[in-house]
Design an enzyme around this catalytic site. Structure first.
Site, PDB file in Angstrom:
ATOM      1  CG  ASP A   1       7.942   0.245  -2.774  1.00  0.00           C
ATOM      2  OD1 ASP A   1       7.437  -0.863  -2.510  1.00  0.00           O
ATOM      3  OD2 ASP A   1       8.172   0.632  -3.940  1.00  0.00           O
TER       4      ASP A   1
ATOM      5  CD  GLN B   1      11.298  -6.347  -5.651  1.00  0.00           C
ATOM      6  OE1 GLN B   1      11.659  -7.470  -5.304  1.00  0.00           O
ATOM      7  NE2 GLN B   1      10.641  -6.140  -6.778  1.00  0.00           N
TER       8      GLN B   1
ATOM      9  CE  LYS C   1       6.751  -6.402  -7.324  1.00  0.00           C
ATOM     10  NZ  LYS C   1       7.324  -6.754  -8.626  1.00  0.00           N
TER      11      LYS C   1
ATOM     12  CG  HIS D   1       9.141   0.027  -9.259  1.00  0.00           C
ATOM     13  ND1 HIS D   1       7.963   0.477  -9.798  1.00  0.00           N
ATOM     14  CD2 HIS D   1       9.359  -1.195  -9.822  1.00  0.00           C
ATOM     15  CE1 HIS D   1       7.486  -0.422 -10.648  1.00  0.00           C
ATOM     16  NE2 HIS D   1       8.309  -1.445 -10.682  1.00  0.00           N
TER      17      HIS D   1
ATOM     18  CB  CYS E   1       9.612  -0.315 -13.546  1.00  0.00           C
ATOM     19  SG  CYS E   1       8.549  -1.037 -14.760  1.00  0.00           S
TER      20      CYS E   1
END
Ligand code: PLP
Length: 632
Positions: free
Chosen positions: A426, A429, A452, A349, A590
């Site tokens: 990261d 997600q 999220k 991202h 993104c």
């Protein structure tokens, strides 16, 4: 109930349509207020089920179907439950109404023997909603379609894929020790959380929740009920999922952008402002203590959720973006020098590219990129070639937001650390779809965003190994992060306060704690398994549509189905879906580098969560088939 008959002794269609519409008007909002028995309409599964049932019991005589319906178009997949009926087939659970040309030879009372007591003001009366567990009954002629207590809607269908799915879901329930369903009566289903005991006052005092006798109307989390995983009931915990969009029930397939919030999260935040609101850590009064307790309890919940070693490793930030910027500046700016190398993956991202690129440009560092194959999977051999003694940090995602690829994170962390590099993972997600154990993964930092994972916006988490955090320079400075200030010298707190300058987002941190409670009580592993099968189900149906190109076909994926549809722009597809109440994202998400790597600028990106059902998927697929009928 009586109707006129025609010359053949069969009931008049106009009469039947009138009766049916009277009936449907009395139903709760999600039912159409008008159905048509004309061949060209595809109204509601309920109508289909009436007709299918009557057909199968011999109570309807079939008359010559409309020719356009006799020839099931090639545009529909073959697994349709009604494809054998000689009427237009449809997708998944949503059989086409297919009522054209069918004359009733029975009284509708016999179709709804136990569903006659409608009260228009009370949605709990009326006949059973096939989608609602516990609302079916044994005498209902639709019982072969309706949910039995342990089944999701699609589980009553007979294709081998769906039986497999049923077995898999049964194993989700047994694997996680979930007992057979308690029957919820409709009133309970309305008011209570899926898995919670319906006792508004029984809260854990430690978490500053109201206690018995205080009279609060807060309906928060108390205790797990022994109930199988049922996405239809889970949906009811999310008030916004009862919204109508363009007159259609909202189907939220934009979960990779942000998730919806359960009532327990919304209520928890409201409760904070109604009963606890204060700044934290710095006062002797009662509300400061309540607010500080609740805020620190949320930190504790995040720590447990991630299996971090200590609460000192959990820093509240605004979101994943801020967490990455914090590391890039507080650690990167102070520890990297010209010639050092930063490695990121092609899947990232922008939030995990731009801060590193800026740092590289500022300090003369080299930014190197781990390539992926045509399916969007990390090429581990190529990654290995990038690593060397100059590699100081590797920053990569656990799940790609644009493709859904799950990266081999643990292995990649090991490989980076073998050359002495630090690793930032990261988790934006991943945390809502799979168990993320920071001790097992062993990354030096991990970031995620509250919004999220069914929590509020404006709050997120930076996990970091404690010693490392304490070695890092503060990110922002001011109040709350200092031990002592003179004009000569400033002493900083250790982590996490060191990185929480100023007044933080107290209410939303507490809301994030409530979201984690919610996810934890359902069980992240059960969620992961359910979503896995839902994704497989959706992928299979999507691939059957001619002209669909799936973007991102990794063997190991979570949640995301990026695609293009030949003959349509992505915006057109998004708008067509929106007309049906289905929210998907279109655009570059993104993540321009990975889309360009796969030869596209943008995609349509539905992304699934555990409150989505196969019926949602069916509606989505059906809409795409409709588009294909218009433009090939
Ligand atoms: N990383 C990934 C993989 C994401 O998908 C996103 C958001 O979509 C982010 C980082 C940034 O998250 P936020 O905008 O909540 O800071």
């Amino acid at each position: 109930m009586s109707t006129n008959t025609n010359n053949n002794g069969l009931y008049d269609v106009a009469d039947l349509q009138h009766i049916a519409n009277e009936l449907f008007k009395a139903l709760p909002n999600e039912f159409p207020k008008e159905i048509s028995l004309s061949p060209d309409h595809n109204d509601h599964p309920k109508a289909t089920k009436v007709v299918e049932t009557l057909l199968s019991t011999g109570n309807l005589a079939e008359f010559t179907p409309n020719t356009s319906l006799q020839n099931p178009t090639t545009a529909y997949p073959s697994h349709s439950p009604v494809s054998g009926l000689g009427v237009s087939p449809s997708v998944g659970n949503y059989a086409n109404t297919g009522v054209a040309g069918l004359y009733p030879v029975t009284d509708l009372d016999t179709v709804f023997p136990n569903d006659k007591n409608f009260n228009i003001n009370n949605p709990n009366t009326g006949f059973s909603d096939v989608n609602l567990k516990g609302s079916s009954n044994d005498n209902n002629p639709f019982s072969s379609f309706a949910l039995n207590d342990n089944y999701l809607p699609f589980q009553t269908q007979s294709s081998s894929f769906e039986s497999e799915l049923r077995e898999a879901l049964a194993s989700v329930n047994t694997a996680f020790g979930i007992q057979p369903a308690l029957t919820l009566n409709p009133a309970e289903a309305q008011n209570s959380y899926y898995f919670l005991e319906n006792n508004p006052f029984a809260f854990d005092k430690k978490n500053s929740f109201p206690t018995a006798g205080k009279g609060s109307s807060f309906h928060g989390i108390h205790q797990l009920k022994s109930t199988p995983f049922d996405a239809n009931l889970i949906k009811k915990d999310f008030p916004i999922l009862s919204e109508k969009v363009n007159g259609k029930p909202l189907i939220w397939f934009d979960n990779a952008a942000t998730t919806q919030k359960p009532k327990s999260v919304i209520d928890r935040i409201a409760y904070f402002y109604e009963h606890e609101n204060s700044n934290i850590h710095r006062a002797a009064h009662e509300l400061a203590a309540r607010a500080s307790d609740a805020y620190e309890a949320a930190r504790e919940k995040v720590k447990t959720f991630l299996n971090a070693g200590s609460i000192n490793e959990i820093v509240f930030v605004r979101g994943a973006t801020e967490g990455i910027n914090l590391v890039a500046q507080s650690w990167g700016d102070n520890n990297l020098s010209a010639g050092d190398e930063i490695v990121v993956s092609n899947l990232e991202h922008h939030a995990n590219i731009v801060p590193w690129k800026r740092l590289a440009d500022k300090k003369g560092l080299k930014l190197r990129v781990i390539p992926v194959d045509d399916d969007g999977q990390i090429l581990l051999d190529e990654y290995a070639k990038l690593l060397n003694s100059k590699t100081k940090i590797v920053a990569f995602t656990q799940v790609s937001n644009a493709l859904g690829t799950v990266t081999p994170a643990k292995k990649m962390v090991e490989m980076a650390q073998a050359v002495g590099a630090k690793v930032l993972l990261d988790g934006a997600q991943s945390v809502s779809h799979m168990k993320v154990d920071v001790q097992d993964l062993n990354a030096d930092w991990l970031v995620f965003s509250g919004h999220k994972i069914f929590g509020p916006t404006g709050i997120g988490v930076l996990y970091g190994k404690e010693d490392l955090l304490n070695d890092m320079q503060p990110y922002q400075s001011g109040g709350n992060m200092i031990q002592d200030v003179t004009f000569e010298e400033i002493k900083y707190h250790k982590a996490p306060n060191r990185f929480e300058a100023g007044t933080g987002n107290i209410a939303d941190a507490i809301g994030l704690g409530a979201a984690i409670d919610y996810v934890t009580k359902i069980g992240i592993n059960a969620i992961g398994q359910y979503e896995h099968y839902l994704l497989e189900y959706a992928t299979k149906l999507l691939k059957e549509i001619p002209g669909v190109r799936l973007i991102g076909t990794a063997a190991n994926k979570a949640s995301v189905l990026s695609f293009n549809l030949q003959g349509y722009s992505n915006d057109e597809v998004g708008q067509a879906l929106n007309k049906e109440g289905i929210a998907v994202r279109t655009g570059h998400h993104c993540a321009q580098p990975i889309l360009r790597r796969l030869g596209v600028e943008t995609t349509v990106r539905p992304s699934l969560a555990f409150y989505n059902t196969t019926q949602d998927v069916d509606k989505f697929i059906e809409t795409l088939w409709e588009l294909k009928k218009v433009r090939f």
